[in-house]
Design an enzyme around this catalytic site. Structure first.
Site, PDB file in Angstrom:
ATOM      1  N   LYS A   1      -3.344   0.820  10.092  1.00  0.00           N
ATOM      2  CA  LYS A   1      -3.103   0.425  11.488  1.00  0.00           C
ATOM      3  C   LYS A   1      -2.890   1.641  12.396  1.00  0.00           C
ATOM      4  O   LYS A   1      -2.647   2.760  11.916  1.00  0.00           O
ATOM      5  CB  LYS A   1      -1.887  -0.508  11.538  1.00  0.00           C
ATOM      6  CG  LYS A   1      -2.113  -1.841  10.806  1.00  0.00           C
ATOM      7  CD  LYS A   1      -0.905  -2.765  10.970  1.00  0.00           C
ATOM      8  CE  LYS A   1      -1.139  -4.103  10.304  1.00  0.00           C
ATOM      9  NZ  LYS A   1       0.021  -5.037  10.532  1.00  0.00           N
TER      10      LYS A   1
ATOM     11  N   TYR B   1      -6.646 -11.931  14.389  1.00  0.00           N
ATOM     12  CA  TYR B   1      -5.317 -12.499  14.144  1.00  0.00           C
ATOM     13  C   TYR B   1      -5.176 -13.922  14.706  1.00  0.00           C
ATOM     14  O   TYR B   1      -4.048 -14.382  14.925  1.00  0.00           O
ATOM     15  CB  TYR B   1      -4.241 -11.594  14.746  1.00  0.00           C
ATOM     16  CG  TYR B   1      -3.919 -10.385  13.870  1.00  0.00           C
ATOM     17  CD1 TYR B   1      -3.307 -10.539  12.626  1.00  0.00           C
ATOM     18  CD2 TYR B   1      -4.209  -9.092  14.294  1.00  0.00           C
ATOM     19  CE1 TYR B   1      -3.001  -9.445  11.824  1.00  0.00           C
ATOM     20  CE2 TYR B   1      -3.908  -7.991  13.491  1.00  0.00           C
ATOM     21  CZ  TYR B   1      -3.296  -8.179  12.263  1.00  0.00           C
ATOM     22  OH  TYR B   1      -2.985  -7.099  11.465  1.00  0.00           O
TER      23      TYR B   1
ATOM     24  N   PHE C   1       5.075 -13.227  18.474  1.00  0.00           N
ATOM     25  CA  PHE C   1       4.711 -11.805  18.494  1.00  0.00           C
ATOM     26  C   PHE C   1       3.209 -11.578  18.675  1.00  0.00           C
ATOM     27  O   PHE C   1       2.745 -10.447  18.604  1.00  0.00           O
ATOM     28  CB  PHE C   1       5.196 -11.123  17.206  1.00  0.00           C
ATOM     29  CG  PHE C   1       4.686 -11.742  15.931  1.00  0.00           C
ATOM     30  CD1 PHE C   1       3.406 -11.472  15.460  1.00  0.00           C
ATOM     31  CD2 PHE C   1       5.484 -12.615  15.203  1.00  0.00           C
ATOM     32  CE1 PHE C   1       2.935 -12.049  14.294  1.00  0.00           C
ATOM     33  CE2 PHE C   1       5.015 -13.196  14.027  1.00  0.00           C
ATOM     34  CZ  PHE C   1       3.741 -12.911  13.581  1.00  0.00           C
TER      35      PHE C   1
ATOM     36  N   ARG D   1      -1.257  -5.944  -2.011  1.00  0.00           N
ATOM     37  CA  ARG D   1      -0.036  -6.450  -1.365  1.00  0.00           C
ATOM     38  C   ARG D   1       1.208  -5.769  -1.969  1.00  0.00           C
ATOM     39  O   ARG D   1       2.177  -5.492  -1.264  1.00  0.00           O
ATOM     40  CB  ARG D   1       0.079  -7.970  -1.547  1.00  0.00           C
ATOM     41  CG  ARG D   1      -1.068  -8.773  -0.986  1.00  0.00           C
ATOM     42  CD  ARG D   1      -1.007  -9.036   0.478  1.00  0.00           C
ATOM     43  NE  ARG D   1       0.174  -9.721   0.928  1.00  0.00           N
ATOM     44  CZ  ARG D   1       0.420 -10.008   2.206  1.00  0.00           C
ATOM     45  NH1 ARG D   1      -0.434  -9.629   3.151  1.00  0.00           N
ATOM     46  NH2 ARG D   1       1.513 -10.625   2.569  1.00  0.00           N
TER      47      ARG D   1
ATOM     48  N   THR E   1       6.430  -7.170   4.709  1.00  0.00           N
ATOM     49  CA  THR E   1       6.042  -7.029   6.127  1.00  0.00           C
ATOM     50  C   THR E   1       7.033  -6.171   6.902  1.00  0.00           C
ATOM     51  O   THR E   1       6.650  -5.283   7.661  1.00  0.00           O
ATOM     52  CB  THR E   1       5.958  -8.437   6.781  1.00  0.00           C
ATOM     53  OG1 THR E   1       5.168  -9.287   5.960  1.00  0.00           O
ATOM     54  CG2 THR E   1       5.378  -8.355   8.179  1.00  0.00           C
TER      55      THR E   1
ATOM     56  N   ARG F   1       4.791   0.585   3.180  1.00  0.00           N
ATOM     57  CA  ARG F   1       5.613   0.215   4.342  1.00  0.00           C
ATOM     58  C   ARG F   1       7.016   0.823   4.261  1.00  0.00           C
ATOM     59  O   ARG F   1       7.585   1.203   5.286  1.00  0.00           O
ATOM     60  CB  ARG F   1       5.636  -1.303   4.493  1.00  0.00           C
ATOM     61  CG  ARG F   1       4.306  -1.808   5.082  1.00  0.00           C
ATOM     62  CD  ARG F   1       4.156  -3.280   4.948  1.00  0.00           C
ATOM     63  NE  ARG F   1       3.087  -3.832   5.781  1.00  0.00           N
ATOM     64  CZ  ARG F   1       2.651  -5.071   5.674  1.00  0.00           C
ATOM     65  NH1 ARG F   1       3.187  -5.896   4.783  1.00  0.00           N
ATOM     66  NH2 ARG F   1       1.674  -5.509   6.469  1.00  0.00           N
TER      67      ARG F   1
ATOM     68  N   ASN G   1       3.610  -1.657  11.221  1.00  0.00           N
ATOM     69  CA  ASN G   1       3.926  -1.522   9.797  1.00  0.00           C
ATOM     70  C   ASN G   1       2.776  -0.924   8.965  1.00  0.00           C
ATOM     71  O   ASN G   1       2.640  -1.203   7.780  1.00  0.00           O
ATOM     72  CB  ASN G   1       4.435  -2.843   9.229  1.00  0.00           C
ATOM     73  CG  ASN G   1       3.425  -3.953   9.372  1.00  0.00           C
ATOM     74  OD1 ASN G   1       2.337  -3.745   9.885  1.00  0.00           O
ATOM     75  ND2 ASN G   1       3.782  -5.136   8.917  1.00  0.00           N
TER      76      ASN G   1
ATOM     77  N   HIS H   1      -2.469  -3.440   6.763  1.00  0.00           N
ATOM     78  CA  HIS H   1      -2.724  -4.873   6.594  1.00  0.00           C
ATOM     79  C   HIS H   1      -3.460  -5.055   5.280  1.00  0.00           C
ATOM     80  O   HIS H   1      -4.293  -4.225   4.923  1.00  0.00           O
ATOM     81  CB  HIS H   1      -3.612  -5.398   7.731  1.00  0.00           C
ATOM     82  CG  HIS H   1      -4.221  -6.734   7.432  1.00  0.00           C
ATOM     83  ND1 HIS H   1      -3.583  -7.915   7.710  1.00  0.00           N
ATOM     84  CD2 HIS H   1      -5.390  -7.075   6.825  1.00  0.00           C
ATOM     85  CE1 HIS H   1      -4.334  -8.929   7.289  1.00  0.00           C
ATOM     86  NE2 HIS H   1      -5.442  -8.441   6.756  1.00  0.00           N
TER      87      HIS H   1
ATOM     88  N   GLU I   1     -12.105 -11.948   6.113  1.00  0.00           N
ATOM     89  CA  GLU I   1     -11.757 -10.707   6.819  1.00  0.00           C
ATOM     90  C   GLU I   1     -12.795  -9.611   6.556  1.00  0.00           C
ATOM     91  O   GLU I   1     -13.123  -8.839   7.458  1.00  0.00           O
ATOM     92  CB  GLU I   1     -10.350 -10.261   6.410  1.00  0.00           C
ATOM     93  CG  GLU I   1      -9.294 -11.219   6.946  1.00  0.00           C
ATOM     94  CD  GLU I   1      -7.875 -10.932   6.466  1.00  0.00           C
ATOM     95  OE1 GLU I   1      -6.967 -11.640   6.913  1.00  0.00           O
ATOM     96  OE2 GLU I   1      -7.668 -10.002   5.650  1.00  0.00           O
TER      97      GLU I   1
END
Ligand code: GDP
Length: 140
Positions: free
Chosen positions: A11, A51, A59, A87, A93, A104, A114, A117, A128
């Site tokens: 990100k 998203y 948010f 993950r 998260t 993270r 964070n 993704h 995706e």
């Protein structure tokens, strides 16, 4: 266990801090292979599309603003159990809840910014990947 593909994004908070290499190395060290990768500065519209599942969340605006605020590296990772493995490497998260040694925990600024993704299931991974890559870009 099956060989899977999953979708990953580094990100804007992480690309801004020049963490693309450090984060990619964590995937590779865990046995995941980067089979596609490109740096994109997504538009607000692309962020909202990606998203869309979160559009009712409080948010959502903040998230789309952030994701279109700078460059992102979109990647496809391949390997045994890639979806769950990715993950695990990412961590929770909210960095405050993330396990030691996860991306993270190491790098995230906040629950919103964070750093990474990763897809959460085979169906979302396929969707995706298709959102960001054409078949000829999945190089292997
Ligand atoms: P993930 O699968 O761990 O990325 O988490 P989610 O699917 O629940 O949320 C998607 C993304 O929305 C997260 O990675 C965060 O960037 C953002 N997000 C989730 N919760 C919050 C929140 O409470 N505040 C803000 N600003 N962003 C959030």
């Amino acid at each position: 266990m099956a060989i899977e593909r999953t979708f990953s994004m580094i990100k804007p908070d992480a690309t801004a801090r020049n963490l693309t290499g450090a984060i990619t190395k964590m995937f590779e060290d865990a046995g995941l292979r980067v089979v596609a990768s490109k740096r994109v500065w997504m538009s607000r519209r692309q962020a909202e599309g990606f998203y869309a599942v979160h559009k009712e969340r409080p948010f959502f605006d903040e998230l789309c603003e952030f994701m279109s605020s700078g460059p992102t590296v979109v990647q496809v990772l391949e390997g045994e159990n890639a979806i769950a493995k990715n993950r695990e490497i990412m961590g929770a998260t909210n960095p405050a809840d993330a396990a030691e040694g996860t991306i993270r925990k190491l790098y995230a600024n906040s629950i919103g910014e964070n750093s990474v993704h990763g897809s959460d299931a085979p169906e979302t991974a396929a969707e995706e990947i298709r959102y960001w890559f054409s078949d000829v870009e999945l190089v292997g």
